[in-house]
Design a protein around this motif. Structure first.
Motif, short mmCIF file in Angstrom:
data_model
loop_
_atom_site.label_atom_id
_atom_site.label_comp_id
_atom_site.label_asym_id
_atom_site.label_seq_id
_atom_site.Cartn_x
_atom_site.Cartn_y
_atom_site.Cartn_z
N VAL A 6 -6.15 2.30 9.58
CA VAL A 6 -5.30 3.10 8.15
C VAL A 6 -6.36 2.95 6.90
O VAL A 6 -6.66 3.71 6.37
N ASP A 7 -6.93 1.72 7.07
CA ASP A 7 -7.83 1.58 5.76
C ASP A 7 -9.05 2.41 5.87
O ASP A 7 -9.41 2.83 4.89
N HIS A 8 -9.48 2.56 7.17
CA HIS A 8 -10.82 3.35 7.23
C HIS A 8 -10.34 4.60 6.94
O HIS A 8 -11.12 5.52 6.32
N GLU A 9 -9.26 5.25 7.58
CA GLU A 9 -8.87 6.53 7.17
C GLU A 9 -8.62 7.15 5.90
O GLU A 9 -9.08 8.06 5.49
N VAL A 10 -7.85 6.22 5.47
CA VAL A 10 -7.56 6.46 3.93
C VAL A 10 -8.71 6.35 2.89
O VAL A 10 -8.61 7.32 2.26
N ASN A 11 -9.85 5.60 3.09
CA ASN A 11 -11.15 5.42 2.44
C ASN A 11 -11.54 6.82 2.62
O ASN A 11 -12.29 7.34 1.55
N ARG B 237 -12.22 13.43 -2.46
CA ARG B 237 -11.02 14.15 -3.07
C ARG B 237 -10.81 13.72 -4.25
O ARG B 237 -10.43 14.61 -5.45
N SER B 238 -10.53 12.55 -4.52
CA SER B 238 -10.26 11.85 -5.89
C SER B 238 -11.30 11.97 -6.59
O SER B 238 -10.98 12.23 -7.97
N ALA B 239 -12.59 11.96 -6.56
CA ALA B 239 -13.80 12.16 -7.40
C ALA B 239 -13.69 13.44 -7.74
O ALA B 239 -13.73 13.72 -8.81
N ALA B 240 -13.58 14.45 -7.07
CA ALA B 240 -13.64 15.69 -7.25
C ALA B 240 -12.20 15.93 -8.28
O ALA B 240 -12.30 16.88 -9.33
N LEU B 241 -11.18 15.45 -8.11
CA LEU B 241 -9.89 15.59 -9.00
C LEU B 241 -10.28 15.10 -10.36
O LEU B 241 -9.79 15.74 -11.30
N GLU B 242 -10.86 13.80 -10.38
CA GLU B 242 -11.17 13.49 -11.53
C GLU B 242 -12.11 14.32 -12.53
O GLU B 242 -11.77 14.55 -13.52
N ARG B 243 -13.04 14.86 -11.87
CA ARG B 243 -14.17 15.78 -12.41
C ARG B 243 -13.20 16.99 -13.09
O ARG B 243 -13.57 17.20 -14.20
N HIS B 244 -12.16 17.65 -12.24
CA HIS B 244 -11.56 18.50 -12.54
C HIS B 244 -10.74 18.56 -13.81
O HIS B 244 -10.67 19.03 -14.92
N PHE C 145 0.75 -1.23 0.04
CA PHE C 145 -0.02 -0.04 -0.01
C PHE C 145 1.07 1.34 -0.11
O PHE C 145 0.68 2.38 -0.92
N ALA C 146 1.87 1.35 0.83
CA ALA C 146 2.61 2.43 0.95
C ALA C 146 3.51 2.84 -0.22
O ALA C 146 3.57 3.85 -0.81
N ALA C 147 4.08 1.88 -1.01
CA ALA C 147 4.66 1.90 -2.19
C ALA C 147 3.91 2.40 -3.52
O ALA C 147 4.17 3.30 -4.10
N GLY C 148 2.70 1.80 -3.37
CA GLY C 148 1.72 2.28 -4.39
C GLY C 148 1.09 3.80 -4.22
O GLY C 148 0.92 4.34 -5.25
N ALA C 149 0.83 4.09 -2.66
CA ALA C 149 0.58 5.51 -2.46
C ALA C 149 1.36 6.65 -3.03
O ALA C 149 1.19 7.49 -3.56
N ALA C 150 2.87 6.25 -2.77
CA ALA C 150 4.03 6.98 -3.28
C ALA C 150 3.77 7.37 -4.89
O ALA C 150 4.04 8.59 -5.15
N HIS C 151 3.45 6.32 -5.60
CA HIS C 151 3.94 6.40 -6.98
C HIS C 151 2.35 7.18 -7.56
O HIS C 151 2.44 7.79 -8.39
N ALA C 152 1.34 6.53 -6.94
CA ALA C 152 0.03 6.93 -7.73
C ALA C 152 -1.09 7.18 -6.56
O ALA C 152 -2.10 7.75 -7.00
N GLY C 153 -0.90 6.95 -5.50
CA GLY C 153 -1.75 7.18 -4.51
C GLY C 153 -2.74 5.92 -4.53
O GLY C 153 -2.90 5.52 -5.72
N PRO C 154 -3.69 5.48 -3.65
CA PRO C 154 -4.79 4.57 -4.03
C PRO C 154 -5.98 5.46 -4.50
O PRO C 154 -7.02 5.04 -4.06
#
Length: 275
Positions: A198-203, A209-216, A14-23
């Protein structure tokens, strides 16, 4: 013990993926977004729009206030083309801060996740501050390039990647040490509880924020498509052929077409990192 080891493995991935692309569904920033690409580096500022490259012809294109220069020679253009060039300049100038904003938010989401993982799994604000210093460097890189109206083909090059890799090493190393210590001291249940938190807080952090970013990003695609339509309408010919600054990208999945049956631009979901 078995559940604790599984938790460690999941968190490291998870940590490695987050740094490259985020979940997240953050857009991958490249010149190939929206099914279009440019072979040029681009500088947009108050003095105009400058496109340049080391190979290919033409090597340089510059336009400002309706005037067009190709390979440092001013070209004759029609009044209609002068208006199109002014529109393209205005649109490009408006577009660059939008791209910079998307890059900043994408980096922000990923680093918020990494900092959150570090804080929850290690209980160390000192280690979190190390992650924050890398965030500052990443944002400085964006501000010095996209923030100044400069899009390079390698906008996130070796220096940027090295900074990200350092974060990965720090986060994964800290999580490993903290997790193994919890296992060997008989606190594996506490480790699993932290992993669940961690899983709950990340979700919670990422979803909206990711949904808003995708719309942007999708809205930005429509601006890129509009630029391409202005380019295609130019009457000017370079060595008998249209002047191409933006072109369809055959190597990516098209997400925006310049024309549909009703001759209107359309967009769909943009490619995302990790897909």
């Amino acid at each position: 013990m078995r559940h604790a080891v599984a938790a460690i493995a999941c968190l490291l991935v998870f940590a490695a993926g987050a740094a490259h692309a985020g979940p997240t569904k953050s857009p991958e920033l490249s010149s190939r977004e929206c099914g279009l690409s440019t072979p040029y580096n681009v500088q947009v500022d108050g003095g105009g729009v400058w496109l340049y490259r080391h190979r290919g012809s033409p090597k340089e294109i510059f336009f400002h206030d309706g005037t067009l220069s190709v390979d440092r020679r001013v070209q004759a253009v029609s009044q209609a083309d002068a208006q199109r060039l002014r529109k393209m300049e205005d649109d490009a100038r408006a577009l660059m801060p939008e791209v910079a904003g998307i890059a900043r938010e994408s980096v922000g989401i990923s680093f918020d996740v990494l900092a959150g993982v570090m804080r929850t799994m290690t209980d160390s604000e000192r280690k979190v501050r190390k992650v924050e210093r890398h965030r500052e460097r990443a944002l400085e890189h964006i501000d010095d390039s996209l923030g100044n109206g400069r899009w390079d083909q390698d906008v996130f090059g070796d220096t940027f990647e090295a900074n990200v890799e350092q974060v990965i090493e720090q986060v994964t190393g800290s999580i490993t040490r903290s997790a193994l210590w919890a296992v060997f001291t008989g606190r594996s249940e506490q480790l699993e509880e932290r992993a669940d938190r961690v899983d709950h807080e990340v979700n919670r952090l990422v979803e909206a924020r990711s949904a808003a970013l995708e719309r942007h990003a999708q809205a930005l695609c429509s601006q890129v498509v509009a630029l391409r339509r202005q380019q295609d309408a130019l009457e000017y010919r370079y060595r008998g052929a249209p002047l191409v600054m933006l072109e369809p990208d055959a190597s990516s999945t098209p997400v925006a077409s310049v024309h549909d049956a009703g001759d209107a631009a359309r967009t769909s979901a943009i490619p995302v990192a990790g897909q």
